[in-house]
Design an enzyme around this catalytic site. Structure first.
Site: not given
Length: 322
Positions: A27, A97-98, A139, A141-144, A161-164, A166-167, A252
């Site tokens: 990417r 992780k992705d 965040t 992330s659903l996990r976070r 959302r976005g890259n590091v 951007t966030r 899922c």
């Protein structure tokens, strides 16, 4: 005859090493490029010629929709998968992780590099008083999200959302109290701010902090070259975590955390499944000999499913369809 064939293969790969340039797909975010250049340097040090080929993924382009709403896995890897299958690149470098737990037909994992820091951190605005009252944390992330709401049920969690880069900018531009990041990503591109705190209570995403290389299964040259970069301990720990994830979710998206580590020839594992709102939590902690790692993640996941995880996964799937 077998010895003769083996010798032919050896000289064929030797000749390829002299002439072939390995095209490394990645990417085009700063972090992804850092990862690709890290692999490039390691391959160059082994005498291989390389070239970086950067592409933009759908996950990088569409930033206004939460990840889980795409309804597909591999949102960050799909473009590179297609580039490999079409012969435009030879290998791809990803944050493990992705990567979906089921790779596309014809593509194989060839190496897991030595894992970096696995922890999540909260980047905040210099004041943590909000942790004891009301606050807003960001965040994607659903996990976070689930783990944060489990610990701080009075807080609001907003999508990010976005890259590091951007966030981090979005955190500055909004009136949120903080945002959750993977520590490894910020460390790798030297953007780790002083105003952060390690969330040592948050179970990371399966394989967080690990980089993976994938290649085409029929490409013996690239498979052999990249296999030299594999770190066995990181490989088996991420294998356990991803097996746990695959057994639980079956494709899922769900709030699942998992972490395995090797301690004195034993593997200590902790895994967790949350409801999306963080109110329900099913966890497991187990230890096994390193030699028994192959089905360890699956066994841990099956225990979770038997102890209420099956019902909770059905609820999660229904909630995500709403």
């Amino acid at each position: 005859m077998k010895a003769s064939n083996g010798l032919k293969k050896f000289f064929r790969l030797k000749l390829q090493k002299m002439n072939k340039t390995i095209r490394i797909g990645t990417r085009d975010s700063q972090l992804a490029l850092w990862q690709a250049h890290t692999v490039e340097k390691k391959l160059n040090d082994l005498g291989y010629k390389t070239e970086i080929v950067a592409v933009k993924s759908t996950g990088d382009v569409i930033l206004d929709i939460p990840l889980y709403e795409f309804g597909i896995t591999g949102i960050f890897t799909k473009t590179l998968d297609m580039a490999m299958i079409k012969g435009e690149v030879d290998i791809a470098v990803h944050s493990l992780k992705d990567v979906p737990t089921a790779l596309p037909k014809g593509i194989v994992q060839t190496a897991v590099l030595k894992r970096a820091n696995h922890q999540d951190i909260l980047v905040h605005k210099g004041n943590l008083d909000f942790l004891h009252s009301n606050g807003t944390v960001a965040t994607g992330s659903l996990r976070r999200q689930a783990q944060w709401l489990h610990r701080y049920p009075n807080h609001q969690v907003v999508d990010l959302r976005g890259n590091v880069n951007t966030r981090l900018q979005k955190l500055k531009d909004n009136d949120w109290n903080g945002a959750v990041f993977a520590k490894a990503g910020l460390e790798r591109i030297e953007l780790l701010p002083e105003n952060h705190t390690v969330l040592d209570w948050m179970i990371p995403a399966p394989a967080q902090g690990a980089m993976v290389i994938v290649a085409m299964d029929n490409d013996d040259f690239c498979k052999e070259a990249t296999a030299k970069l594999n770190h066995f301990e990181s490989e088996i720990c991420t294998h356990i975590e991803r097996q746990f994830l695959k057994t639980l979710e079956g494709g899922c998206t769900a709030p699942i955390g998992a972490y395995a580590e090797v301690i004195d020839n034993k593997i200590r594992f902790e895994g967790v499944l949350f409801s999306i709102d963080g109110k329900e939590k099913i966890e497991i902690e187990k230890t096994v000999e390193v030699t028994h790692y192959k089905n360890f993640g699956q066994e841990a996941a099956l225990e979770i499913l038997v102890n209420g995880g099956q019902e909770l996964m059905e609820i999660i799937k229904r909630d995500l369809k709403k």
